[in-house]
Design a protein around this motif. Structure first.
Motif, PDB file in Angstrom:
ATOM      1  N   LEU A  46     -34.106  -8.739  45.729  1.00 31.59           N
ATOM      2  CA  LEU A  46     -34.714  -9.847  44.989  1.00 31.59           C
ATOM      3  C   LEU A  46     -34.573  -9.530  43.509  1.00 31.59           C
ATOM      4  O   LEU A  46     -35.076  -8.506  43.043  1.00 31.59           O
ATOM      5  N   GLY A  47     -33.841 -10.374  42.777  1.00 32.68           N
ATOM      6  CA  GLY A  47     -33.502 -10.058  41.377  1.00 32.68           C
ATOM      7  C   GLY A  47     -32.208  -9.260  41.348  1.00 32.68           C
ATOM      8  O   GLY A  47     -32.099  -8.242  40.675  1.00 32.68           O
ATOM      9  N   ALA A  48     -31.204  -9.744  42.122  1.00 34.23           N
ATOM     10  CA  ALA A  48     -30.003  -8.948  42.412  1.00 34.23           C
ATOM     11  C   ALA A  48     -28.871  -9.105  41.409  1.00 34.23           C
ATOM     12  O   ALA A  48     -27.845  -8.458  41.542  1.00 34.23           O
ATOM     13  N   SER A  49     -29.031  -9.946  40.402  1.00 37.30           N
ATOM     14  CA  SER A  49     -27.868 -10.340  39.604  1.00 37.30           C
ATOM     15  C   SER A  49     -27.644  -9.565  38.322  1.00 37.30           C
ATOM     16  O   SER A  49     -26.543  -9.621  37.750  1.00 37.30           O
ATOM     17  N   THR A  50     -28.664  -8.880  37.836  1.00 39.96           N
ATOM     18  CA  THR A  50     -28.531  -8.120  36.584  1.00 39.96           C
ATOM     19  C   THR A  50     -29.398  -6.865  36.665  1.00 39.96           C
ATOM     20  O   THR A  50     -30.193  -6.693  37.594  1.00 39.96           O
ATOM     21  N   GLY A  51     -29.264  -6.005  35.678  1.00 44.48           N
ATOM     22  CA  GLY A  51     -30.176  -4.872  35.497  1.00 44.48           C
ATOM     23  C   GLY A  51     -30.300  -3.956  36.706  1.00 44.48           C
ATOM     24  O   GLY A  51     -29.308  -3.648  37.389  1.00 44.48           O
ATOM     25  N   PHE A  52     -31.538  -3.538  36.978  1.00 41.97           N
ATOM     26  CA  PHE A  52     -31.790  -2.586  38.061  1.00 41.97           C
ATOM     27  C   PHE A  52     -31.524  -3.195  39.441  1.00 41.97           C
ATOM     28  O   PHE A  52     -31.152  -2.485  40.375  1.00 41.97           O
ATOM     29  N   GLY A  53     -31.736  -4.498  39.574  1.00 40.15           N
ATOM     30  CA  GLY A  53     -31.496  -5.143  40.866  1.00 40.15           C
ATOM     31  C   GLY A  53     -30.020  -5.155  41.223  1.00 40.15           C
ATOM     32  O   GLY A  53     -29.638  -4.853  42.353  1.00 40.15           O
ATOM     33  N   LEU A  54     -29.180  -5.493  40.257  1.00 46.06           N
ATOM     34  CA  LEU A  54     -27.728  -5.468  40.483  1.00 46.06           C
ATOM     35  C   LEU A  54     -27.279  -4.051  40.833  1.00 46.06           C
ATOM     36  O   LEU A  54     -26.499  -3.844  41.772  1.00 46.06           O
ATOM     37  N   ALA A  55     -27.783  -3.084  40.096  1.00 43.23           N
ATOM     38  CA  ALA A  55     -27.417  -1.681  40.374  1.00 43.23           C
ATOM     39  C   ALA A  55     -27.865  -1.281  41.783  1.00 43.23           C
ATOM     40  O   ALA A  55     -27.174  -0.529  42.478  1.00 43.23           O
ATOM     41  N   TYR A 136     -37.369  -5.083  45.250  1.00 39.73           N
ATOM     42  CA  TYR A 136     -38.044  -6.133  44.478  1.00 39.73           C
ATOM     43  C   TYR A 136     -37.823  -5.852  42.996  1.00 39.73           C
ATOM     44  O   TYR A 136     -38.442  -4.952  42.424  1.00 39.73           O
ATOM     45  N   SER A 137     -36.917  -6.604  42.373  1.00 44.00           N
ATOM     46  CA  SER A 137     -36.544  -6.317  40.978  1.00 44.00           C
ATOM     47  C   SER A 137     -36.543  -7.585  40.119  1.00 44.00           C
ATOM     48  O   SER A 137     -35.699  -7.754  39.248  1.00 44.00           O
ATOM     49  N   LEU A 138     -37.520  -8.449  40.374  1.00 41.59           N
ATOM     50  CA  LEU A 138     -37.608  -9.665  39.560  1.00 41.59           C
ATOM     51  C   LEU A 138     -38.198  -9.330  38.199  1.00 41.59           C
ATOM     52  O   LEU A 138     -39.122  -8.520  38.098  1.00 41.59           O
TER      53      LEU A 138
HETATM   54 NA    NA Z   1     -32.884  -6.732  38.132  1.00 39.61          NA
END
Ligand code: NA
Ligand code: NAD
Length: 396
Positions: A46-55, A136-138
């Motif tokens: 969740l929040g997969a497109s940038t930052g820590f979520g993408l990583a 969970y990285s929103l």
């Molecule tokens: Na993220």
């Protein structure tokens, strides 16, 4: 079209598809270079497109060969109108994941809503059966509450008293004094409603009720602590209250997961340039000094190094997950090292517009900022006409 950066303060209105793809490829190559992680097999990010979520998505897929479903809120590309970076990042990720034979699909919409939750549950049920890891990285400035319809806006303010300290405009290098007036009770409640743990718990409850969590399922959310320098505006401010709530929620989710033998963790990550963090006053100055010190010591990490290490050396070691006295995973260990913090604090005292070019890593900050949008990436020809319309191959 030829796409150039159009910067407004701490955001950039344009993004470059080839630069974003190269960033994703660089992250994939980094993860592959670190070998296989005996990790998760089916992952919801969740929040997969940038930052820590993408990583996290890249590490799951290319480090552990996992099938991934990503949920995010991004602007699609259209003729003459570049998409948002997370759109291009996901397009690139899914292209390379599919080429490697990995399942990867995504859902673009408001993860706080019941509708997107249901859509995600349906997709997991149809395609994966169950998931064994939920990241969970929103990071959002706003949440429409799915039950009440109330719009909550998060704020970045101190609590109790006005906070005054140095800050930098990272474009000009101007160091000035900033004063931020204290939050009201309503500000605090709203920030907790957006960035606290309520939505995380709602996701896990919904997944569990639909029997979509595998036995032993793990869920991880990301938090931040940081130094005394930023405490008044971060950890002891409104966002800190939200992080306290998020961290407390990990314990209640672990209770929820007891019969599955599952577990919820909060990982405390390092301060890094992302779209979320560049909006926080004071933090960019701190980060530019931190980068300088950590690079000099050879211990600097970006989001992918952080998350790869989280998976390989914390979550999936085959043994117990090491936790601090408050039950949190610490991957901010290098940032918080005593020698690092002592040096940053000394530099902070000296930081002015005149000294910063010498003592801080503003160029590193700026490069990371432009990288977020696919600009200033090595090997990309920015004079070249590129196709701005890019499909996300696994978009549902
Ligand atoms: Na993220
Ligand atoms: P980011 O801005 O790079 O990523 C945010 C993600 O959330 C994106 O994928 C975006 O599309 C998605 N998103 C936002 N609103 C959404 C919505 N309504 N519905 C669906 N998706 C939505 O942020 P980040 O810095 O990677 O932050 C992720 C987490 O890591 C946050 O909890 C943040 O506090 C934490 N963290 C960040 C730092 C840092 O320095 N950046 C440090 C430690 C912890």
């Amino acid at each position: 079209m030829i796409i150039t950066p159009r910067v407004r303060g701490f955001i950039c209105l344009t993004a470059h598809p080839e630069g974003c793809e190269q960033n994703v490829v660089n992250q994939i190559n980094y993860v592959k270079s670190k070998g296989t992680v005996e990790g998760p097999k089916k992952v919801l990010v969740l929040g997969a497109s940038t930052g820590f979520g993408l990583a996290s998505r890249i590490t799951s897929a290319f480090g552990a060969n996992a099938a991934t479903i990503g949920v995010y809120f991004e602007k699609p590309s259209a003729e003459g109108k570049p998409g948002s970076p997370g759109w291009y990042n996901t397009a690139a990720f899914e292209k390379h994941a599919h080429a490697a034979g990995l399942y990867a699909k995504s859902i673009n919409g408001d993860a706080f809503s019941d509708e997107i939750k249901q859509k995600t549950l349906d997709l997991i049920k149809a395609d994966l059966g169950q998931v064994d890891l939920v990241i969970y990285s929103l990071a959002s400035p706003r949440r429409v509450h799915p039950k009440t319809g109330v719009v909550h806006n998060s704020v970045l303010k101190p609590i109790g008293q006005t906070f005054s300290n140095k800050t930098v405009d990272f474009h000009t290098g101007n160091v000035t004094e900033v004063s931020i007036t204290p939050a009201s009770e309503e500000d605090i409640d709203n920030t907790v409603a957006v960035m606290g743990g309520e939505d995380w718990a709602m996701w896990i409850d919904a997944l569990k009720a639909a029997d979509l969590l595998a036995p032993g399922a793990t869920t991880v959310a990301y938090s931040y602590i940081g130094p005394a320098l930023t405490e008044a505006v971060y950890r002891k401010g409104t966002i800190g209250r939200a992080k306290d709530h998020l961290e407390a929620t990990a314990f209640s989710i672990t209770d929820t997961l007891k019969d599955l033998n599952g577990k919820a963790y909060v990982s405390v990550n390092k301060a890094l340039v992302t779209q979320a963090s560049s909006a926080i006053p004071v933090i960019p100055l701190y980060i530019s000094l931190l980068y300088k010190v950590m690079k000099a010591k050879g211990i600097h990490e970006g989001t992918i190094e952080q998350i790869q290490r989280l998976f390989q050396e914390r979550l999936y070691t085959g043994g117990e997950v090491a936790l601090d006295e408050n039950g949190r995973i610490r991957i901010d260990d290098l940032e918080m090292r005593e020698d690092v913090q002592a040096e940053v604090a000394a530099l902070w005292a000296q930081a002015t517009t005149e000294t910063l070019p010498e003592i801080g890593d503003l160029p590193g900050y700026k490069t990371d900022f432009f990288h977020l949008f696919g600009f200033e990436v090595e090997g990309i020809d920015y004079e070249k006409d590129v196709n701005e319309v890019v499909e996300v191959p696994g978009l549902v």
